[in-house]
Motif scaffolding. Structure first.
Motif, short mmCIF file in Angstrom:
data_model
loop_
_atom_site.label_atom_id
_atom_site.label_comp_id
_atom_site.label_asym_id
_atom_site.label_seq_id
_atom_site.Cartn_x
_atom_site.Cartn_y
_atom_site.Cartn_z
N ASP A 34 94.37 89.23 89.24
CA ASP A 34 94.59 88.47 88.01
C ASP A 34 95.42 89.20 86.96
O ASP A 34 96.01 88.57 86.09
CB ASP A 34 93.24 88.10 87.37
CG ASP A 34 92.39 87.24 88.29
OD1 ASP A 34 92.95 86.32 88.91
OD2 ASP A 34 91.18 87.50 88.38
N ASN A 100 98.00 84.70 86.25
CA ASN A 100 97.74 83.27 86.37
C ASN A 100 97.25 82.75 85.03
O ASN A 100 96.95 83.54 84.12
CB ASN A 100 96.73 82.97 87.50
CG ASN A 100 95.46 83.80 87.34
OD1 ASN A 100 94.71 83.64 86.38
ND2 ASN A 100 95.23 84.71 88.30
N ALA A 103 93.73 83.97 83.81
CA ALA A 103 93.71 85.37 83.41
C ALA A 103 94.40 85.56 82.07
O ALA A 103 93.93 86.33 81.21
CB ALA A 103 94.39 86.22 84.47
#
Length: 338
Positions: A34, A100, A103
């Protein structure tokens, strides 16, 4: 309002623009599924601006993630990997990216909460910063000149707070310098540079806020023409760690920073260590001499001391403090056992 377009036009709008790949200049300090924390080099923008729209850190990271397969711009139509913090062009160090959308949202949340992540910088300031200081002030920015003015805490403007902790001190070339760890509790433009300069401890090399005489020396000795400032450590609090973030991420000093640090501070530390070593050697030698000397008490009525030809004898009244007060009329001497 309803707009009707043909399938051909819609396909054209959806057509992906050809990306111009940029050369990767950053180093990776930490990465998981992440999170990506990179070390931004000197001279590279974090985001693009009017002077540079393609070759900046954000685009380099995007290309890296595309190449790894961690990001696909064709399928991710609503998300683009982006940095959660920003460094000036000539400030080096750690920049955090969410890989992403989820995150990045978590990153932005813990940064807003302020107590969940500590952003620490290293710099060298002119002046002898004797103890840690916590600086609070208001600031205003001249957008035309891109310069910040630091005002009193009661004044108008945006609030900023900075903590500076001295690590090493040195006197070099007739001036005092301090290697300093700085933590920013707010994220304002040029916060560290402007705040420390206002407090009387300008960052070396800083053309906008620094000391001209100091900067002239730094340019002559090291070729330094801009601020020496490095974002070297990120510390995440326990709640953030439980949420999947690392406890600590630390970067190495850039070679130019390390060279300047060694010249100003490490040579002085070597001189101090040499001085301490000389003292210790002298103490050890004195201890060995005392170890091989034996105290002998000669009674006053003794007219024939127990000495042999060639014995090395030291007489001293200071010996009283080592062996206690002698009996009345006694004399203390040392006789070598060698």
């Amino acid at each position: 309002l309803t707009l009707y377009i043909s399938d051909e036009t819609a396909a054209g709008l959806r057509k992906e623009k050809r990306r111009v790949k940029v050369k990767k200049q950053f180093k990776i300090a930490y990465e998981d599924d992440d999170l990506l924390i990179v070390e931004k080099p000197f001279g590279l923008l974090t985001h693009g601006d009017r002077t540079e729209k393609k070759n900046h850190l954000a685009n380099q990271v995007i290309d890296y993630l595309i190449e790894k397969g961690d990001y696909n711009p064709r399928t991710e139509t609503t998300f683009v990997p982006a940095p959660a913090n920003r460094l000036d062009r000539n400030t080096t160090g750690l920049v955090i990216f969410g890989k992403n959308a989820a995150a990045l949202q978590k990153l932005n949340r813990i940064i807003r909460e302020k107590d969940q992540i500590h952003k620490l910088y290293l710099t060298i300031v002119a002046g002898d910063l004797e103890r840690p200081v916590r600086l609070r002030a208001k600031m205003t920015k001249d957008e035309t000149k891109n310069v910040v003015s630091v005002l009193s805490e009661e004044g108008e403007g945006k609030f900023m707070e900075t903590v500076a902790r001295p690590l090493l001190h040195a006197s070099w070339k007739g001036r005092e310098y301090t290697l300093t760890e700085v933590e920013i509790l707010t994220g304002r433009t040029h916060q560290i540079r402007a705040h420390l300069a206002k407090a009387g401890y300008p960052v070396i090399g800083d053309v906008k806020y620094g000391d001209r005489k100091v900067n002239a020396v730094m340019e002559k000795e090291f070729g330094l023409t801009t601020q020496l400032l490095h974002a070297y450590k990120l510390v995440f609090e326990s709640d953030a760690v439980e949420d999947g973030f690392p406890e600590t991420v630390e970067s190495t000093l850039p070679p130019d920073f390390e060279r300047i640090k060694q010249t100003i501070f490490d040579k002085m530390m070597k001189n101090i260590l040499e001085w301490v070593k000389d003292i210790l050697i002298a103490v050890v030698i004195a201890g060995v001499i005392l170890l091989f000397l034996k105290p002998i008490i000669i009674q006053q009525h003794s007219m024939e001391p127990n000495f042999q030809p060639g014995d090395y004898v030291i007489t001293s009244r200071q010996a009283y403090t080592l062996f206690g007060e002698p009996e009345r009329g006694d004399i203390i001497v040392f006789k070598s056992q060698l």
